[in-house]
Design a protein around this motif. Structure first.
Motif, PDB file in Angstrom:
ATOM      1  N   ILE B 244      61.420  51.538  28.981  1.00 13.18           N
ATOM      2  CA  ILE B 244      60.525  52.648  28.672  1.00 13.18           C
ATOM      3  C   ILE B 244      61.344  53.893  28.330  1.00 13.18           C
ATOM      4  CG2 ILE B 244      58.750  54.155  29.627  1.00 13.18           C
ATOM      5  CD1 ILE B 244      57.760  51.846  31.267  1.00 13.18           C
ATOM      6  N   SER B 245      62.466  54.093  29.046  1.00  7.70           N
ATOM      7  CA  SER B 245      63.296  55.268  28.779  1.00  7.70           C
ATOM      8  C   SER B 245      63.847  55.242  27.361  1.00  7.70           C
ATOM      9  CB  SER B 245      64.465  55.335  29.748  1.00  7.70           C
ATOM     10  OG  SER B 245      64.037  55.185  31.050  1.00  7.70           O
ATOM     11  N   VAL B 246      64.348  54.069  26.934  1.00 10.56           N
ATOM     12  CA  VAL B 246      64.901  53.965  25.581  1.00 10.56           C
ATOM     13  C   VAL B 246      63.841  54.356  24.561  1.00 10.56           C
ATOM     14  CG1 VAL B 246      65.728  52.329  23.857  1.00 10.56           C
ATOM     15  CG2 VAL B 246      66.630  52.256  26.150  1.00 10.56           C
ATOM     16  N   PRO B 311      57.427  46.763  25.864  1.00 16.59           N
ATOM     17  CA  PRO B 311      58.748  46.740  26.518  1.00 16.59           C
ATOM     18  C   PRO B 311      58.664  46.182  27.931  1.00 16.59           C
ATOM     19  CG  PRO B 311      58.141  48.991  25.936  1.00 16.59           C
ATOM     20  CD  PRO B 311      57.016  48.126  25.546  1.00 16.59           C
ATOM     21  N   VAL B 312      57.551  46.492  28.632  1.00 12.65           N
ATOM     22  CA  VAL B 312      57.387  46.018  30.004  1.00 12.65           C
ATOM     23  C   VAL B 312      57.187  44.502  30.026  1.00 12.65           C
ATOM     24  CG1 VAL B 312      56.044  46.345  32.092  1.00 12.65           C
ATOM     25  CG2 VAL B 312      56.386  48.240  30.555  1.00 12.65           C
ATOM     26  N   LEU B 313      56.489  44.011  29.019  1.00 18.76           N
ATOM     27  CA  LEU B 313      56.209  42.577  28.938  1.00 18.76           C
ATOM     28  C   LEU B 313      57.502  41.770  28.953  1.00 18.76           C
ATOM     29  CD1 LEU B 313      54.143  40.262  28.188  1.00 18.76           C
ATOM     30  CD2 LEU B 313      54.666  40.788  25.832  1.00 18.76           C
ATOM     31  N   PRO B 326      61.743  48.491  43.254  1.00 19.77           N
ATOM     32  CA  PRO B 326      61.913  48.413  41.801  1.00 19.77           C
ATOM     33  C   PRO B 326      63.209  47.730  41.380  1.00 19.77           C
ATOM     34  CG  PRO B 326      62.379  50.618  42.583  1.00 19.77           C
ATOM     35  CD  PRO B 326      61.886  49.854  43.757  1.00 19.77           C
ATOM     36  N   PHE B 327      64.109  47.412  42.341  1.00 19.32           N
ATOM     37  CA  PHE B 327      65.407  46.881  41.933  1.00 19.32           C
ATOM     38  C   PHE B 327      65.457  45.360  41.957  1.00 19.32           C
ATOM     39  CE2 PHE B 327      66.104  51.073  43.772  1.00 19.32           C
ATOM     40  CZ  PHE B 327      66.611  51.718  42.646  1.00 19.32           C
ATOM     41  N   HIS B 328      64.528  44.728  42.684  1.00 18.92           N
ATOM     42  CA  HIS B 328      64.520  43.273  42.725  1.00 18.92           C
ATOM     43  C   HIS B 328      63.116  42.758  42.451  1.00 18.92           C
ATOM     44  CE1 HIS B 328      67.814  44.590  45.426  1.00 18.92           C
ATOM     45  NE2 HIS B 328      68.475  43.706  44.716  1.00 18.92           N
ATOM     46  N   ASP B 329      63.065  41.564  41.949  1.00 24.42           N
ATOM     47  CA  ASP B 329      61.818  40.821  41.757  1.00 24.42           C
ATOM     48  C   ASP B 329      60.895  41.488  40.737  1.00 24.42           C
ATOM     49  OD1 ASP B 329      62.739  39.082  43.636  1.00 24.42           O
ATOM     50  OD2 ASP B 329      61.756  40.131  45.310  1.00 24.42           O
ATOM     51  N   PRO B 330      60.054  40.664  40.110  1.00 18.84           N
ATOM     52  CA  PRO B 330      59.162  41.193  39.075  1.00 18.84           C
ATOM     53  C   PRO B 330      58.227  42.277  39.607  1.00 18.84           C
ATOM     54  CG  PRO B 330      59.221  38.816  38.978  1.00 18.84           C
ATOM     55  CD  PRO B 330      59.992  39.206  40.189  1.00 18.84           C
ATOM     56  N   MET B 331      57.833  43.176  38.715  1.00 22.95           N
ATOM     57  CA  MET B 331      56.962  44.289  39.082  1.00 22.95           C
ATOM     58  C   MET B 331      56.108  44.621  37.863  1.00 22.95           C
ATOM     59  SD  MET B 331      58.192  48.084  40.053  1.00 22.95           S
ATOM     60  CE  MET B 331      57.881  48.465  41.756  1.00 22.95           C
ATOM     61  N   VAL B 332      54.801  44.426  37.995  1.00 26.86           N
ATOM     62  CA  VAL B 332      53.944  44.669  36.826  1.00 26.86           C
ATOM     63  C   VAL B 332      53.557  46.149  36.764  1.00 26.86           C
ATOM     64  CG1 VAL B 332      52.938  42.409  36.598  1.00 26.86           C
ATOM     65  CG2 VAL B 332      51.942  44.022  38.179  1.00 26.86           C
ATOM     66  N   SER B 333      53.072  46.557  35.601  1.00 27.88           N
ATOM     67  CA  SER B 333      52.522  47.898  35.442  1.00 27.88           C
ATOM     68  C   SER B 333      51.077  47.765  34.971  1.00 27.88           C
ATOM     69  CB  SER B 333      53.347  48.693  34.435  1.00 27.88           C
ATOM     70  OG  SER B 333      53.178  48.150  33.163  1.00 27.88           O
ATOM     71  N   LEU B 334      50.372  48.887  34.908  1.00 27.60           N
ATOM     72  CA  LEU B 334      48.941  48.837  34.567  1.00 27.60           C
ATOM     73  C   LEU B 334      48.671  48.175  33.206  1.00 27.60           C
ATOM     74  CD1 LEU B 334      47.697  52.270  35.892  1.00 27.60           C
ATOM     75  CD2 LEU B 334      46.969  50.032  36.661  1.00 27.60           C
ATOM     76  N   PRO B 335      49.336  48.607  32.114  1.00 27.55           N
ATOM     77  CA  PRO B 335      48.999  47.966  30.833  1.00 27.55           C
ATOM     78  C   PRO B 335      49.340  46.484  30.821  1.00 27.55           C
ATOM     79  CG  PRO B 335      50.838  49.491  30.585  1.00 27.55           C
ATOM     80  CD  PRO B 335      50.288  49.713  31.932  1.00 27.55           C
TER      81      PRO B 335
END
Lengths: 329, 426
Positions: B244-246, B311-313, B326-335
């Motif tokens: 997301i930052s990029v 990008p999150v996908l 946030p540093f290990h294992d998958p983490m989904v976001s709202l979209p």
């Protein structure tokens, strides 16, 4: 009167150590951003090289995507991307120009600022929202239009639909779903606010003196728009359209939600099945081998180069036009 | 209010001109009676226009109905509207042409076309938003929707079980890390582009402009290939935040660059003329002047970043479980959660998907309104409270100067001439 013993003073742009440190930090920040950006481009090119050197020019002409067998190319996805973007631009440009003209020329001044905010907000609505709307609502309602166009204009190759008989009223509508046409229309809703905000900005900068001059010569409102506002905003209109085109080429999620992917060149825009570069990446990244990854990189690089050319053309057109001297897009 | 100030054209007037007076609309002080005058109508809309428009609308609807219902094998609401619209335009032009000339007819038709196009676009865009919120109505009222994760809900459980807490937490983590990366880097780079002119900064500006063209999926692909495949990290919230930052960095830099460019050069020159160093000028003049615009730039960039799915996908992976690391294992976001939920054909999953999209939409709306509230003003423009505070400071300074001048040195000096103006001009 200048005395000879008054030597010119030396001007120091630097005022001591803190300033030099500060400038170093600024340069460092700029350099860091530059490094990140060049890294993205450089890494994409580097990783894509493996696939590109294997496939050579076949990369542009091959339709199938089987990197494991060494047989892959972006002919199909590239055509799909371009067709989706074309449909999107065809629908978005009239809507965006009309809305921009309405906001800058016709809307009552009281609500003008609100409308500007609404359009800007629409440009910030996430693409997944447009995708959901397109998939669950819009697709069902546009099928009749697709069928109508293919029934009466099917003799044009672009609108031809195979596998259905328009004379048969009971024929299923599924051949019209998940098509380039529907994906393009949904994408058009996403790019129209972007085009609209660029164009409106340019229209509102049309000089008041020239507007009043046109009115003083007896022009009515449309005459004034045609002779002052539209010529003044020509650069902004072309530039905004290309900016929207750049966004339409790279759009992913709404397209992935709607289309059903096929890997042949699909020139019939009303027919089920198409593909695009971005949806190819989104669907195939997980199962990719090292060579497959490299091939996806090459596809991503091709997409990036395309949007890059479009964006640079847009910004140079806007900057060169009369209205673009002060605008920032 | 009408100001009646009869200015004599040239030369000295014979008799002294009457002093200018201000007349309030309600209180006519002069002897002139306005009884005989009626208020003129300045509206450009005339009765005949309304008649022509109503007539054309009625005629076009009637003809289209006859076509659809009696003559031709057409059907469908969309087709009906399109044909009725085209007929309306033709009939309207015909009706107007009965009592107007060519240019006027073109003006009327163009006005109708432009206004209807604007209306259509605004209506459709508004409908997209309303539709999403409306479809989310099934999932949104359940409180567990906000307090549980989908790990608590089996595939056929009703909406009263399971929720999107994991996605909300994921979005917050990812956007926070992205902002942590983007705000310092982006603002420093934007200041660099404006304050250190030269060939290098021009080059950086060109590259940043080029990077705004980077499709978001390619940004995700880049992080996937470097961070996850090459460096060997997991798919995690951190990877998603980097992707997301990029994508956000060029957006924030360009918007901030535009805002900083709007800071008046005279302010900078005034600061330099007082002998200030470069970094103090930036810190005390440039950044405070453009603060509201910079905030807007950051918030709008955040709104774009929050809504990005692609990008999150590629980088975050997918999970139904709650994960606050946030540093290990998958983490989904709202979209991403919305996208994945509607892929499931189960109706409860689709309802949850729309609910997630509605939550995301509300989040973006809130961010957007915040941006408008904070940044509705140009650089250097103050809110009423700020202006009030500044006037009060200025007045206090003036009193201080006056007191100093009276007590300390009663002799004439530059400090005692007009102390109030020193503050107000800065």
């Amino acid at each position: 009167m200048a005395p000879a013993d008054d030597p010119p003073r030396r001007l120091h742009p630097d005022r001591g150590v803190p300033d030099r440190v500060f400038r170093g930090i600024l340069r460092g920040g700029g350099g860091l951003v530059l490094a990140i950006m060049l890294l993205v481009g450089g890494f994409l090119t580097y990783r894509a090289w493996q696939a590109l050197s294997l496939a050579k020019w076949d990369f542009v002409t091959t339709e199938v995507w089987e990197p494991e067998g060494g047989n892959f190319g972006i002919a199909a996805v590239l055509v799909g991307t371009l067709l989706i973007a074309m449909v999107a631009i065809l629908f978005a440009v009239p809507l965006a120009l009309g809305t921009a003209l309405y906001i800058s020329e016709y809307a009552p001044p009281r609500i003008r600022q609100t409308l500007v905010s609404v359009v800007d907000l629409m440009a910030a609505v996430p693409s997944v929202v447009y995708g959901l709307w397109g998939l669950f609502y819009f697709q069902g309602h546009v099928l009749t239009l697709s069928r109508w166009i293919s029934t009466y204009f099917g003799w044009i190759p672009l609108f031809k639909v195979d596998g259905t008989d328009p004379a048969d009223p009971l024929s299923t509508a599924t051949v019209y779903t998940s098509s380039t046409f529907i994906a393009g229309m949904v994408v058009s809703l996403m790019v129209a606010p972007i085009i609209c905000s660029v164009v409106r900005e340019v229209f509102s900068q049309a000089p008041v003196g020239e507007r009043e001059g046109a009115y003083a010569l007896g022009a009515n409102r449309w005459g004034m728009i045609r002779s002052v506002v539209l010529p003044f905003g020509k650069g902004g209109m072309i530039g905004g359209t290309m900016l929207g085109l750049g966004r339409a080429l790279g759009e992913t999620i709404a397209v992935v939600l709607i289309i059903s992917p096929v890997f042949v060149i699909q020139p019939h825009i009303l027919q089920n099945g198409t593909s695009s570069v971005s949806s190819l990446i989104a669907l195939r990244y997980g199962e990719a081998s090292p060579l497959g990854m490299s091939a996806l990189m090459a596809a991503g690089l091709a997409l990036f180069l395309m949007t890059l050319v479009v964006n640079f053309a847009a910004s140079s057109i806007v900057a060169r036009s009369r209205s673009g001297a002060t605008s920032d897009s | 209010m009408t100001v009646t100030a009869p200015q004599s054209p040239v030369g000295p007037p014979k008799e002294p001109a009457p002093a200018p007076t201000t007349e309030l609309p309600g209180h006519r002080s002069g002897g002139r009676s306005t009884r005989g005058e009626s208020r003129r109508n300045l509206s450009t809309l005339r009765a005949t226009d309304v008649y022509a428009m109503a007539g054309a609308a009625a005629a076009s609807l009637a003809i289209t109905w006859v076509m659809f219902d009696r003559l031709l094998p057409f059907n469908g609401v969309l087709g009906f509207l399109v044909i009725a619209y085209v007929l309306f335009m033709g009939l309207y032009a015909l009706l107007v042409s009965f009592d107007e000339d060519g240019p006027a007819v073109r003006d009327r038709v163009a006005a109708a076309v432009v206004q209807s196009l604007g209306l259509v676009m605004l209506a459709v865009l508004g409908f997209v938003v309303v539709y999403t919120l409306y479809e989310g109505r099934e999932a949104l009222p359940h409180l567990n929707f906000y307090t549980e994760s989908m790990a608590d809900a089996g595939p056929v459980e009703p909406l009263s079980a399971g929720g999107i807490l994991h996605a909300i937490v994921g979005t917050l983590w990812q956007i926070s890390i992205a902002l942590l990366v983007c705000i310092p880097t982006g603002l420093v780079c934007a200041v660099f582009l404006n304050e250190v002119p030269g060939a290098f900064s021009r080059f950086v500006r060109t590259i940043v402009e080029a990077m705004t063209a980077l499709p978001s999926i390619v940004a995700g692909l880049f992080i996937y290939a470097t961070f996850i495949l090459t460096l060997g990290f997991d798919q995690s919230g951190l990877a998603a935040a980097l992707a997301i930052s990029v994508m956000m960095l060029p957006i924030i830099i360009r918007a901030s660059d535009v805002v900083i460019r709007l800071v008046p050069g005279t302010l900078r020159e005034a600061s330099y003329a007082l002998g200030t160093s470069r970094w103090r000028t930036v810190w005390h003049v440039v950044l405070p002047t453009s603060r509201s615009g910079l905030t807007t730039a950051v918030i709008l960039g955040t709104a774009r970043g929050v809504g990005e799915t692609s990008p999150v996908l590629l980088t975050a992976g997918f999970t139904q479980e709650f994960n606050s690391d946030p540093f290990h294992d998958p983490m989904v976001s709202l979209p991403l959660a919305a996208f994945k939920l509607v892929e499931n054909p189960e109706p409860t999953y689709v309802a949850r998907g729309f609910g997630t999209a509605a939550v995301l939409l509300v989040l973006v709306l809130v961010l957007f309104v915040a941006a408008r509230v904070v940044g509705g003003r140009g650089p250097g423009k103050l809110t009423r409270r700020q202006e009030h505070r500044r006037v009060r400071t200025s007045r206090r300074d003036a009193q201080r100067f006056a007191a100093k001048a009276a007590s300390g040195r009663p002799t004439t000096g530059p400090a005692s001439t007009s102390p109030a103006s020193t503050r107000s001009t800065t």
